[in-house]
Design a protein around this motif. Structure first.
Motif, short mmCIF file in Angstrom:
data_model
loop_
_atom_site.label_atom_id
_atom_site.label_comp_id
_atom_site.label_asym_id
_atom_site.label_seq_id
_atom_site.Cartn_x
_atom_site.Cartn_y
_atom_site.Cartn_z
N UNK A 26 0.84 -1.19 0.00
CA UNK A 26 0.00 0.00 0.00
C UNK A 26 0.88 1.24 0.00
N UNK A 27 0.46 2.24 -0.76
CA UNK A 27 1.13 3.53 -0.76
C UNK A 27 0.29 4.50 0.06
N UNK A 28 0.89 5.09 1.07
CA UNK A 28 0.18 5.97 1.99
C UNK A 28 0.65 7.41 1.80
N UNK A 29 -0.32 8.30 1.62
CA UNK A 29 0.00 9.73 1.52
C UNK A 29 -0.03 10.35 2.91
N UNK A 30 1.14 10.59 3.46
CA UNK A 30 1.27 11.20 4.78
C UNK A 30 1.63 12.68 4.64
N UNK A 31 1.42 13.47 5.67
CA UNK A 31 1.82 14.89 5.61
C UNK A 31 3.31 15.06 5.29
N UNK A 32 4.11 14.06 5.64
CA UNK A 32 5.56 14.13 5.40
C UNK A 32 5.96 13.58 4.04
N UNK A 33 5.00 13.05 3.29
CA UNK A 33 5.29 12.49 1.97
C UNK A 33 4.70 11.10 1.81
N UNK A 34 5.04 10.45 0.70
CA UNK A 34 4.52 9.12 0.42
C UNK A 34 5.35 8.05 1.14
N UNK A 35 4.66 7.02 1.64
CA UNK A 35 5.35 5.90 2.28
C UNK A 35 4.73 4.61 1.77
N UNK A 36 5.59 3.65 1.41
CA UNK A 36 5.14 2.35 0.94
C UNK A 36 5.22 1.36 2.10
N UNK A 37 4.12 0.65 2.32
CA UNK A 37 4.05 -0.30 3.43
C UNK A 37 3.64 -1.68 2.93
N UNK A 38 4.17 -2.70 3.56
CA UNK A 38 3.74 -4.07 3.32
C UNK A 38 2.76 -4.47 4.42
N UNK A 39 1.57 -4.89 4.01
CA UNK A 39 0.55 -5.34 4.95
C UNK A 39 0.33 -6.83 4.75
N UNK A 40 0.38 -7.58 5.82
CA UNK A 40 0.09 -9.01 5.77
C UNK A 40 -1.37 -9.25 6.15
N UNK A 41 -1.93 -10.32 5.61
CA UNK A 41 -3.31 -10.64 5.91
C UNK A 41 -3.51 -12.15 5.90
N UNK A 42 -4.57 -12.60 6.54
CA UNK A 42 -4.97 -14.00 6.43
C UNK A 42 -6.45 -14.14 6.80
N UNK A 43 -7.06 -15.18 6.24
CA UNK A 43 -8.45 -15.50 6.52
C UNK A 43 -8.50 -16.72 7.43
N UNK A 44 -9.31 -16.67 8.48
CA UNK A 44 -9.41 -17.79 9.40
C UNK A 44 -10.42 -18.82 8.88
#
Length: 215
Positions: A184-202
Motif C-alpha cells: 500500500x502507498x500511503x499519503x502522509x503529511x511528510x510524503x509518500x510511504x510504501x508499506x507491506x501489509x500481511x493478511x490471512x483469513x481464518x
C-alpha cells in the motif's frame, strides 16, 4: 484463555489472537483495574463491548507476561498506548475474537473483522475506482475485506486523525490468497510511504490484516 494465533513478526513484534470464551467475571479476575477503569466499563451498555474491552486487556497482559498493573491509555487521536511499558501496541476485536499487536521498536496496526456480505454496499466509501477495477477486489468479498483490514491496520499504525481510507491509502494490485501480503502507498503529511501489509483469513470466516513498520 484460548490463544488461537501467536506469531513473531519483524524480530520483536508479536501478533496474538484470542477466542473469547470466558465470562465477564472470569476476565475481570485476571486483571488489575483501577477505579477510573471500573467506572468506564460500568458505563458500557452491552455485554459484547465489555467482553471486547476486557479480553484485549487480558490478552495484552498475557503477551507482556507481567503481573504488574498495565496502564493502557488513549492519546488525543484515540491511539492506545502504554504509560508504564516501553511497547507500541494496537488493539482490535470483532464478535468472538480479540487481537493485540505489540512491538518494542516500531509502530504497529492490526484489524480483525467478521466477513459479511454487506461490505459490498460501502466499498465505494473506502476504495477508489482504480482499486475497485482490480479483479481481485471488485465484488470479491474476501478481496474487499483484505483491503478494509489493510487500510484499517495502516490507519491504526499511523495513529493520527486525518488519514482518509479512499483518498490517502492506495492498495497496489496483489494476488488474493487465504494468507498473503500486499503493498500500500500511503499519503502522509511528510510524503509518500510504501508499506507491506500481511493478511490471512481464518477457518471460521474472519479476516485479519496487520502492519509493523517504522514511521
Amino acid at each position: 484463555m484460548p490463544i488461537v494465533y501467536n506469531k513473531k513478526i519483524n524480530g520483536d513484534s508479536t501478533l496474538a489472537i484470542w477466542k473469547i470464551e470466558e465470562t465477564e467475571e472470569e476476565l475481570l479476575n485476571g486483571l488489575q483495574l483501577k477505579q477510573h477503569e471500573l467506572d468506564l466499563i460500568s458505563s458500557f451498555n452491552n455485554g459484547k463491548r465489555l467482553l471486547h474491552w476486557l479480553s484485549t486487556r487480558l490478552l495484552l497482559r498475557t503477551m507482556l507476561a507481567t503481573a504488574d498493573y498495565i496502564d493502557c491509555k488513549f492519546d488525543e487521536h484515540g491511539k492506545p498506548f502504554l504509560a508504564n511499558f516501553d511497547y507500541e501496541i494496537s488493539l482490535s476485536h470483532s464478535y468472538d475474537y480479540a487481537a493485540v499487536m505489540i512491538s518494542k521498536s516500531c509502530a504497529v496496526g492490526v484489524d480483525i473483522e467478521l466477513i459479511k456480505h454487506k461490505i459490498k454496499t460501502i466499498k465505494h466509501k473506502f476504495l477508489s475506482d482504480l482499486e475497485l477495477a482490480q479483479k481481485q477486489i471488485g465484488d470479491n468479498i474476501d478481496g474487499l475485506y483484505v483491503c478494509w483490514c489493510a487500510k484499517e491496520a495502516i490507519y491504526k499504525w499511523y495513529g493520527k486523525k486525518g488519514l482518509e481510507f479512499r483518498q490517502h491509502i492506495h492498495i497496489k494490485p496483489f494476488k488474493l490468497k487465504k494468507e498473503g501480503s500486499l503493498t500500500a502507498v500511503v499519503e502522509l503529511p511528510t510524503g509518500f510511504k510504501e508499506l507491506t501489509v500481511n493478511y490471512f483469513k481464518t477457518a471460521d470466516n474472519y479476516m485479519v490484516g496487520y502492519v509493523s513498520a517504522a514511521h
